[in-house]
Design a protein around this motif. Structure first.
Motif, PDB file in Angstrom:
ATOM      1  N   ARG A 178      -0.463  -4.196   5.768  1.00  0.00           N
ATOM      2  CA  ARG A 178      -1.852  -4.604   5.946  1.00  0.00           C
ATOM      3  C   ARG A 178      -2.723  -3.353   5.953  1.00  0.00           C
ATOM      4  NH1 ARG A 178      -1.639  -7.470  11.501  1.00  0.00           N
ATOM      5  NH2 ARG A 178       0.128  -6.070  11.773  1.00  0.00           N
ATOM      6  N   THR A 179      -3.975  -3.501   5.552  1.00  0.00           N
ATOM      7  CA  THR A 179      -4.903  -2.373   5.638  1.00  0.00           C
ATOM      8  C   THR A 179      -5.623  -2.343   6.984  1.00  0.00           C
ATOM      9  OG1 THR A 179      -6.635  -3.684   4.559  1.00  0.00           O
ATOM     10  CG2 THR A 179      -5.282  -2.262   3.155  1.00  0.00           C
ATOM     11  N   ASP A 180      -5.674  -3.480   7.660  1.00  0.00           N
ATOM     12  CA  ASP A 180      -6.252  -3.579   9.001  1.00  0.00           C
ATOM     13  C   ASP A 180      -5.493  -4.663   9.755  1.00  0.00           C
ATOM     14  OD1 ASP A 180      -8.691  -1.734   9.065  1.00  0.00           O
ATOM     15  OD2 ASP A 180      -9.041  -2.874   7.240  1.00  0.00           O
ATOM     16  N   GLU A 181      -5.691  -4.700  11.056  1.00  0.00           N
ATOM     17  CA  GLU A 181      -4.926  -5.617  11.894  1.00  0.00           C
ATOM     18  C   GLU A 181      -5.104  -7.077  11.489  1.00  0.00           C
ATOM     19  OE1 GLU A 181      -5.996  -5.689  16.069  1.00  0.00           O
ATOM     20  OE2 GLU A 181      -3.887  -5.598  16.603  1.00  0.00           O
ATOM     21  N   GLU A 182      -6.318  -7.412  11.024  1.00  0.00           N
ATOM     22  CA  GLU A 182      -6.611  -8.815  10.749  1.00  0.00           C
ATOM     23  C   GLU A 182      -6.427  -9.215   9.287  1.00  0.00           C
ATOM     24  OE1 GLU A 182     -10.513  -6.547  10.342  1.00  0.00           O
ATOM     25  OE2 GLU A 182      -8.665  -6.457  11.511  1.00  0.00           O
ATOM     26  N   THR A 183      -5.980  -8.288   8.429  1.00  0.00           N
ATOM     27  CA  THR A 183      -5.840  -8.605   7.006  1.00  0.00           C
ATOM     28  C   THR A 183      -4.402  -8.971   6.662  1.00  0.00           C
ATOM     29  OG1 THR A 183      -5.461  -6.277   6.427  1.00  0.00           O
ATOM     30  CG2 THR A 183      -7.740  -7.069   6.404  1.00  0.00           C
ATOM     31  N   ALA A 184      -4.230  -9.585   5.487  1.00  0.00           N
ATOM     32  CA  ALA A 184      -2.897  -9.943   5.014  1.00  0.00           C
ATOM     33  C   ALA A 184      -2.162  -8.703   4.512  1.00  0.00           C
ATOM     34  CB  ALA A 184      -3.014 -10.975   3.895  1.00  0.00           C
ATOM     35  N   ALA A 185      -0.836  -8.783   4.477  1.00  0.00           N
ATOM     36  CA  ALA A 185      -0.021  -7.666   3.991  1.00  0.00           C
ATOM     37  C   ALA A 185       0.032  -7.708   2.470  1.00  0.00           C
ATOM     38  CB  ALA A 185       1.379  -7.751   4.580  1.00  0.00           C
ATOM     39  N   THR A 186      -0.686  -6.780   1.838  1.00  0.00           N
ATOM     40  CA  THR A 186      -0.802  -6.793   0.382  1.00  0.00           C
ATOM     41  C   THR A 186      -0.491  -5.452  -0.279  1.00  0.00           C
ATOM     42  OG1 THR A 186      -3.157  -6.243   0.518  1.00  0.00           O
ATOM     43  CG2 THR A 186      -2.583  -8.594   0.455  1.00  0.00           C
ATOM     44  N   VAL A 187      -0.230  -4.412   0.506  1.00  0.00           N
ATOM     45  CA  VAL A 187      -0.112  -3.060  -0.046  1.00  0.00           C
ATOM     46  C   VAL A 187       1.340  -2.584  -0.023  1.00  0.00           C
ATOM     47  CG1 VAL A 187      -0.849  -0.658   0.141  1.00  0.00           C
ATOM     48  CG2 VAL A 187      -2.446  -2.510   0.728  1.00  0.00           C
ATOM     49  N   PRO A 188       1.962  -2.398  -1.193  1.00  0.00           N
ATOM     50  CA  PRO A 188       3.315  -1.843  -1.241  1.00  0.00           C
ATOM     51  C   PRO A 188       3.277  -0.313  -1.328  1.00  0.00           C
ATOM     52  CG  PRO A 188       2.660  -2.497  -3.433  1.00  0.00           C
ATOM     53  CD  PRO A 188       1.488  -2.823  -2.534  1.00  0.00           C
ATOM     54  N   VAL A 189       4.361   0.324  -0.927  1.00  0.00           N
ATOM     55  CA  VAL A 189       4.573   1.744  -1.231  1.00  0.00           C
ATOM     56  C   VAL A 189       5.330   1.796  -2.548  1.00  0.00           C
ATOM     57  CG1 VAL A 189       5.697   3.879  -0.541  1.00  0.00           C
ATOM     58  CG2 VAL A 189       4.599   2.439   1.176  1.00  0.00           C
ATOM     59  N   CYS A 190       4.815   2.557  -3.492  1.00  0.00           N
ATOM     60  CA  CYS A 190       5.350   2.603  -4.845  1.00  0.00           C
ATOM     61  C   CYS A 190       5.978   3.962  -5.134  1.00  0.00           C
ATOM     62  CB  CYS A 190       4.237   2.340  -5.854  1.00  0.00           C
ATOM     63  SG  CYS A 190       3.248   0.867  -5.507  1.00  0.00           S
ATOM     64  N   GLY A 191       6.905   4.002  -6.077  1.00  0.00           N
ATOM     65  CA  GLY A 191       7.591   5.234  -6.404  1.00  0.00           C
ATOM     66  C   GLY A 191       7.338   5.700  -7.824  1.00  0.00           C
TER      67      GLY A 191
ATOM     68  N   THR B  54       6.373   0.580  -9.030  1.00  0.00           N
ATOM     69  CA  THR B  54       7.773   0.285  -8.749  1.00  0.00           C
ATOM     70  C   THR B  54       7.917   0.337  -7.242  1.00  0.00           C
ATOM     71  OG1 THR B  54       8.519   1.288 -10.822  1.00  0.00           O
ATOM     72  CG2 THR B  54      10.155   1.016  -9.078  1.00  0.00           C
ATOM     73  N   GLN B  55       8.030  -0.824  -6.608  1.00  0.00           N
ATOM     74  CA  GLN B  55       7.948  -0.899  -5.152  1.00  0.00           C
ATOM     75  C   GLN B  55       9.164  -0.272  -4.477  1.00  0.00           C
ATOM     76  OE1 GLN B  55       6.473  -4.588  -3.565  1.00  0.00           O
ATOM     77  NE2 GLN B  55       7.525  -4.318  -1.602  1.00  0.00           N
ATOM     78  N   LEU B  56       8.894   0.629  -3.535  1.00  0.00           N
ATOM     79  CA  LEU B  56       9.942   1.264  -2.742  1.00  0.00           C
ATOM     80  C   LEU B  56      10.091   0.599  -1.377  1.00  0.00           C
ATOM     81  CD1 LEU B  56       9.278   5.083  -3.311  1.00  0.00           C
ATOM     82  CD2 LEU B  56      10.883   3.604  -4.527  1.00  0.00           C
ATOM     83  N   SER B  57       8.983   0.138  -0.818  1.00  0.00           N
ATOM     84  CA  SER B  57       9.014  -0.450   0.520  1.00  0.00           C
ATOM     85  C   SER B  57       9.676  -1.819   0.494  1.00  0.00           C
ATOM     86  CB  SER B  57       7.602  -0.557   1.088  1.00  0.00           C
ATOM     87  OG  SER B  57       6.746  -1.269   0.208  1.00  0.00           O
ATOM     88  N   SER B  58      10.319  -2.169   1.605  1.00  0.00           N
ATOM     89  CA  SER B  58      10.995  -3.469   1.703  1.00  0.00           C
ATOM     90  C   SER B  58      10.010  -4.617   1.839  1.00  0.00           C
ATOM     91  CB  SER B  58      11.951  -3.464   2.897  1.00  0.00           C
ATOM     92  OG  SER B  58      12.968  -2.502   2.704  1.00  0.00           O
TER      93      SER B  58
END
Length: 229
Positions: A59-72, A51-55
């Motif tokens: 990214r996991t590194d500077e050159e990677t895509a944004a794929t990781v949500p913060v979940c609740g 259940t995603q909390l983040s807006s």
């Protein structure tokens, strides 16, 4: 904060470390995980969906895509990411300018005596600095908050010890990586995936530099987490 892609490190075998077996002021680095009485499998079963909390996502590194949500979840937040190695804080044998090209002599949160934390001996996790994506403080996460770090069927209890870039997630101290069997080298170590960070809301190990305090409280909170979810 490491802004690069890391290679996967092999995990070593580990033994059970019972909660509360060390004195409350112990600061020695852990030598093994799993810690406490709650299994990695039981914790992971409770965080199989998000259940995603983040807006947005990180990214996991500077050159990677944004794929990781913060979940609740009830009583906790979590994310699943890589592990970059944080070696900041007090200078030690393996955490210093010579061993770590990105070394910084301070951490966002400090020991009870006011000094920076010791990445080489204290298991801690780095949270993204507050931004429009997510504000950790508003979610009940604070310096010294207890974290269950899960990797390769092992559980290592850590504290929230430092903050990193606003758009990157997935970093923990030298001591956290070493205890989980991940290569802790600040320049070449870490692992590309497979790490779950489970942060217990409104918790705080006291003092922050006592790993045994984090293990004792973490084991208690982990059992409560299983009951509440």
């Amino acid at each position: 904060m490491r802004l690069r892609t890391l290679t996967l490190a092999a995990a070593s075998g580990a033994a059970l470390l019972a909660a509360g077996v060390l004195p409350a002021n112990a600061t020695a680095s852990p030598t093994s995980a799993q810690e406490g009485t709650v299994s990695a499998a039981d914790l992971l079963a409770k965080v199989s969906s998000c259940t995603q909390l983040s807006s947005g996502k990180y990214r996991t590194d500077e050159e990677t895509a944004a794929t990781v949500p913060v979940c609740g979840k009830n009583g906790a937040v979590f994310w699943k990411a890589d592990m970059d190695i944080d070696c900041d804080g007090q200078r030690t044998t393996n955490c210093n300018e010579d061993r770590d090209p990105w070394y910084q002599a301070d951490t966002a949160f400090h020991q009870s005596d006011g000094k920076p934390l010791k990445a080489e001996s204290l298991p801690y996790v780095v949270v993204p600095s507050s931004s429009a994506i997510w504000n950790y403080a508003n979610a009940g996460i604070k310096g010294g908050g207890v974290v269950a770090v899960i990797y390769n069927n092992k559980v290592e209890y850590a504290v929230v010890g430092d903050t990193g870039p606003t758009e990157i997630i997935g970093e923990a101290s030298y001591a956290t990586a070493k205890a989980l069997g991940i290569d802790p080298d600040p320049e070449t170590g870490g692992t590309d995936s497979g790490v779950t960070y489970l942060l217990f809301k409104n918790s705080k190990a006291s003092p922050i530099e006592s790993h045994s305090a984090a293990v004792t409280l973490g084991d208690q909170l982990a059992r409560q987490f299983l009951s509440a979810n």
